[in-house]
Design an enzyme around this catalytic site. Structure first.
Site, mmCIF file in Angstrom:
data_model
loop_
_atom_site.group_PDB
_atom_site.id
_atom_site.type_symbol
_atom_site.label_atom_id
_atom_site.label_comp_id
_atom_site.label_asym_id
_atom_site.label_seq_id
_atom_site.Cartn_x
_atom_site.Cartn_y
_atom_site.Cartn_z
ATOM 1 N N ASN A 144 -19.748 52.981 30.006
ATOM 2 C CA ASN A 144 -19.049 52.163 30.977
ATOM 3 C C ASN A 144 -18.396 53.089 32.011
ATOM 4 O O ASN A 144 -18.519 52.884 33.215
ATOM 5 C CB ASN A 144 -17.994 51.362 30.227
ATOM 6 C CG ASN A 144 -17.770 50.044 30.866
ATOM 7 O OD1 ASN A 144 -18.348 49.744 31.920
ATOM 8 N ND2 ASN A 144 -16.918 49.268 30.276
ATOM 9 N N ARG B 169 -6.862 62.341 20.526
ATOM 10 C CA ARG B 169 -7.559 62.489 21.809
ATOM 11 C C ARG B 169 -6.525 62.401 22.924
ATOM 12 O O ARG B 169 -5.794 61.408 23.023
ATOM 13 C CB ARG B 169 -8.580 61.366 21.979
ATOM 14 C CG ARG B 169 -9.247 61.452 23.307
ATOM 15 C CD ARG B 169 -10.120 60.264 23.565
ATOM 16 N NE ARG B 169 -10.796 60.447 24.832
ATOM 17 C CZ ARG B 169 -11.351 59.473 25.516
ATOM 18 N NH1 ARG B 169 -11.334 58.254 25.050
ATOM 19 N NH2 ARG B 169 -11.941 59.706 26.654
ATOM 20 N N GLU C 52 -17.608 61.833 19.745
ATOM 21 C CA GLU C 52 -16.342 62.457 20.134
ATOM 22 C C GLU C 52 -15.376 62.535 18.953
ATOM 23 O O GLU C 52 -14.645 63.511 18.806
ATOM 24 C CB GLU C 52 -15.715 61.665 21.295
ATOM 25 C CG GLU C 52 -16.481 61.877 22.597
ATOM 26 C CD GLU C 52 -16.218 60.818 23.640
ATOM 27 O OE1 GLU C 52 -16.718 59.693 23.485
ATOM 28 O OE2 GLU C 52 -15.510 61.101 24.624
ATOM 29 N N ARG D 191 -16.317 51.170 38.253
ATOM 30 C CA ARG D 191 -15.720 52.148 39.180
ATOM 31 C C ARG D 191 -16.730 52.573 40.245
ATOM 32 O O ARG D 191 -17.912 52.720 39.949
ATOM 33 C CB ARG D 191 -15.266 53.407 38.433
ATOM 34 C CG ARG D 191 -14.098 53.171 37.518
ATOM 35 C CD ARG D 191 -13.663 54.485 36.859
ATOM 36 N NE ARG D 191 -13.095 54.214 35.560
ATOM 37 C CZ ARG D 191 -13.286 54.957 34.474
ATOM 38 N NH1 ARG D 191 -14.029 56.054 34.529
ATOM 39 N NH2 ARG D 191 -12.741 54.628 33.338
ATOM 40 N N HIS E 108 -23.527 61.657 30.584
ATOM 41 C CA HIS E 108 -22.760 60.752 29.713
ATOM 42 C C HIS E 108 -22.679 59.413 30.446
ATOM 43 O O HIS E 108 -21.886 59.241 31.381
ATOM 44 C CB HIS E 108 -21.363 61.337 29.464
ATOM 45 C CG HIS E 108 -20.479 60.462 28.632
ATOM 46 N ND1 HIS E 108 -20.081 60.791 27.344
ATOM 47 C CD2 HIS E 108 -19.921 59.255 28.881
ATOM 48 C CE1 HIS E 108 -19.331 59.827 26.854
ATOM 49 N NE2 HIS E 108 -19.205 58.887 27.774
ATOM 50 N N LEU E 109 -23.555 58.490 30.074
ATOM 51 C CA LEU E 109 -23.674 57.232 30.811
ATOM 52 C C LEU E 109 -23.193 56.079 29.945
ATOM 53 O O LEU E 109 -23.950 55.505 29.156
ATOM 54 C CB LEU E 109 -25.138 57.005 31.234
ATOM 55 C CG LEU E 109 -25.828 58.196 31.932
ATOM 56 C CD1 LEU E 109 -27.277 57.860 32.265
ATOM 57 C CD2 LEU E 109 -25.065 58.613 33.190
ATOM 58 N N GLY F 252 -26.934 55.783 28.072
ATOM 59 C CA GLY F 252 -27.790 56.964 27.893
ATOM 60 C C GLY F 252 -28.480 56.994 26.540
ATOM 61 O O GLY F 252 -29.632 57.427 26.418
ATOM 62 N N ASN G 226 -7.200 57.673 18.832
ATOM 63 C CA ASN G 226 -7.386 57.561 20.276
ATOM 64 C C ASN G 226 -6.471 56.434 20.738
ATOM 65 O O ASN G 226 -6.799 55.260 20.580
ATOM 66 C CB ASN G 226 -8.858 57.253 20.578
ATOM 67 C CG ASN G 226 -9.135 57.160 22.067
ATOM 68 O OD1 ASN G 226 -8.223 57.245 22.884
ATOM 69 N ND2 ASN G 226 -10.391 56.973 22.420
ATOM 70 N N HIS H 248 -14.343 63.309 29.768
ATOM 71 C CA HIS H 248 -15.420 63.223 28.765
ATOM 72 C C HIS H 248 -15.797 64.615 28.238
ATOM 73 O O HIS H 248 -16.898 64.806 27.749
ATOM 74 C CB HIS H 248 -16.716 62.591 29.332
ATOM 75 C CG HIS H 248 -16.611 61.153 29.700
ATOM 76 N ND1 HIS H 248 -17.234 60.644 30.820
ATOM 77 C CD2 HIS H 248 -16.009 60.106 29.108
ATOM 78 C CE1 HIS H 248 -17.005 59.346 30.906
ATOM 79 N NE2 HIS H 248 -16.253 58.991 29.874
HETATM 80 P P1 ADP Z 1 -17.310 53.341 27.154
HETATM 81 O O1 ADP Z 1 -17.044 54.178 25.925
HETATM 82 O O2 ADP Z 1 -17.209 54.073 28.436
HETATM 83 O O3 ADP Z 1 -16.612 52.019 27.155
HETATM 84 P P2 ADP Z 1 -19.995 53.074 26.049
HETATM 85 O O4 ADP Z 1 -20.429 54.482 25.910
HETATM 86 O O5 ADP Z 1 -19.649 52.320 24.818
HETATM 87 O O6 ADP Z 1 -18.843 52.932 27.120
HETATM 88 O O7 ADP Z 1 -21.154 52.304 26.822
HETATM 89 C C1 ADP Z 1 -21.033 50.965 27.173
HETATM 90 C C2 ADP Z 1 -22.264 50.585 27.989
HETATM 91 O O8 ADP Z 1 -23.437 50.813 27.185
HETATM 92 C C3 ADP Z 1 -22.291 49.128 28.418
HETATM 93 O O9 ADP Z 1 -22.593 49.025 29.795
HETATM 94 C C4 ADP Z 1 -23.440 48.558 27.604
HETATM 95 O O10 ADP Z 1 -24.080 47.579 28.256
HETATM 96 C C5 ADP Z 1 -24.348 49.757 27.452
HETATM 97 N N1 ADP Z 1 -25.320 49.549 26.376
HETATM 98 C C6 ADP Z 1 -25.107 49.479 25.063
HETATM 99 N N2 ADP Z 1 -26.272 49.206 24.414
HETATM 100 C C7 ADP Z 1 -27.237 49.099 25.359
HETATM 101 C C8 ADP Z 1 -28.639 48.817 25.363
HETATM 102 N N3 ADP Z 1 -29.299 48.588 24.234
HETATM 103 N N4 ADP Z 1 -29.273 48.779 26.539
HETATM 104 C C9 ADP Z 1 -28.626 49.001 27.684
HETATM 105 N N5 ADP Z 1 -27.324 49.273 27.768
HETATM 106 C C10 ADP Z 1 -26.618 49.321 26.628
#
Ligand code: ADP
Length: 397
Positions: free
Chosen positions: A210, A90, A384, A240, A207-208, A333, A7, A179
């Protein structure tokens, strides 16, 4: 066969080496600050401690070389070079051209270049990764797996914007969604967990992370998704905005005497729950702690986030006609019972109920709905890299 999953970003490169038979991750890591001072590779071979090597990486060729060195060196390497049977890349944007993963050849590279104006930050970086692998591992087959591909089944009524149609015809301005690899993996996995054929299910995938997006999957095919031409549309995200009135851009430019680039940066990097919380944090762990302690900004941000997610679920319930399962995945999520709980509280219109005990789950597959719930609520961790490795294996075995 061992599959190297890459990636590649503009200054970073994430990798995983996956065994196609056992699907185990043999090694995973990250090259950071490529082309910048202080570059380093950080990686963890299976069953061993994390290793960090700080060394100049002037370009992505050197980064790939260091990845190969890390994977194959005598001391703590995990494979020999000839064991790496294929590389899966990716790729962020496949435009309308790519509806599924493909083996990379010069024609595919050209087509990825052709849609680069739709993802000017991402596709060129992805291509640099492909070129670097061609140079360092000549002859090893490579596969492109697109973030947009899964969403290509959306009907026109879902992907068109209310713009003059000629803008779609001339420039390809439409909803593409992102995603996709995650939405595809999670919806398929949810069907497996429920012991049903994906063809018989209507699923909403949230898909929650960042970056956050949501999709409606009918009979295994995506019929709508929240991200658009770019990943800025849809849910409120870490930094965002998600959906806003487009006139906000001109309004801010006038008020602050700022440029389009300034406002674009504001919408992408300084908004979302970060901006709503008055710059408290974009990390949900911080926001949730502050929410519980009564921090007004954190409550405002998380409430707006959960409201937006629930609102999309409502609209996708309309798109699907009925809903069998709602899946939560990615950082928030998968890990946050708190935020999932706040979203699910808003879903009583669907007859959804949560099992509070089950909703404490973190990072594991679990049905979190109550026994009386009319909709299955599920936590399904995304993967992924595994999805990319599977496609790569299927196309190159
Ligand atoms: P990306 O791949 O889009 O950078 P991720 O899927 O890694 O994002 O998710 C990052 C988010 O997940 C951050 O906002 C982080 O705070 C949140 N996160 C990770 N662990 C926890 C947790 N135990 N409780 C709440 N939020 C969490």
């Amino acid at each position: 066969m061992k599959i190297l999953v890459i990636n590649c970003g503009s200054s970073s490169l994430k990798f995983q080496l996956i065994d196609s038979e056992t699907e185990a991750v043999i090694c995973k890591g990250l090259c950071e600050r490529i082309g910048i001072d202080g570059s380093r590779i950080v990686y963890t071979p299976e069953g061993k401690d994390k290793i960090t090597i700080e060394e100049p990486m002037p370009d992505h060729n050197r980064a790939i070389e260091m990845v190969i060195e890390a994977l194959t060196n005598k001391e703590n390497g995990v494979v020999s070079l000839d064991e790496i049977g294929a590389v899966g890349h990716r790729i962020v944007h496949g435009g309308e051209k790519f509806t599924k993963s493909v083996v990379i050849d010069e024609e595919v590279i050209k087509a990825i270049e052709d849609v680069s104006d739709l993802a000017p930050l991402h596709n060129p970086a992805n291509l640099i990764g492909i070129r670097a692998c061609q140079k360092v591992m000549p002859g090893v087959p490579m596969v492109a797996v697109f973030d947009t591909a899964f969403h290509q089944t959306m009907p026109q009524e879902a992907y068109l914007y209310g713009l003059p149609y000629s803008y779609y015809e001339k420039y390809g301005i439409r909803r593409y969604g992102f995603h996709g690899t995650s939405h595809s993996y999670v919806s398929k996995r949810a069907a497996e967990i429920l012991g049903k054929d994906a063809k018989d299910l209507n699923i909403i995938v949230c898909h929650l992370g960042n970056g956050a997006s949501i999709s409606a999957v009918k009979g295994g095919e995506c019929i709508d998704t929240s991200m658009g031409l770019t990943p800025l549309e849809g849910l409120i995200m870490g930094t965002r905005t998600g959906d806003i009135d487009p006139s906000v851009v001109e309004f801010i430019m006038k008020k602050e005497n700022s440029s389009v680039a300034d406002v674009t940066n504001l919408l992408n990097k300084k908004s979302g729950v970060f901006g709503l919380s008055n710059d408290l944090s974009s990390d949900f762990r911080d926001l949730e702690d502050a929410y519980v302690e009564g921090h007004e900004g954190a409550k405002r941000a998380v409430d707006a986030f959960t409201y937006r997610v629930a609102k999309y679920i409502g609209s996708y319930a309309v798109a699907l006609g009925s809903v069998d399962a709602i899946c939560f995945t990615a950082g928030v999520g998968e890990n946050s019972g708190f935020t999932r709980g706040l979203i699910c509280e808003r879903l009583s219109f669907l007859g959804a109920t949560v099992d509070a005990e089950a909703n404490k789950v973190r990072g594991e597959e679990k049905v979190i709905s109550g026994p009386d719930s009319k909709v299955k609520l599920m936590v399904v961790p995304t993967n992924e890299e595994l999805a990319i490795a599977r496609d790569t294996y299927a196309l190159t075995r």
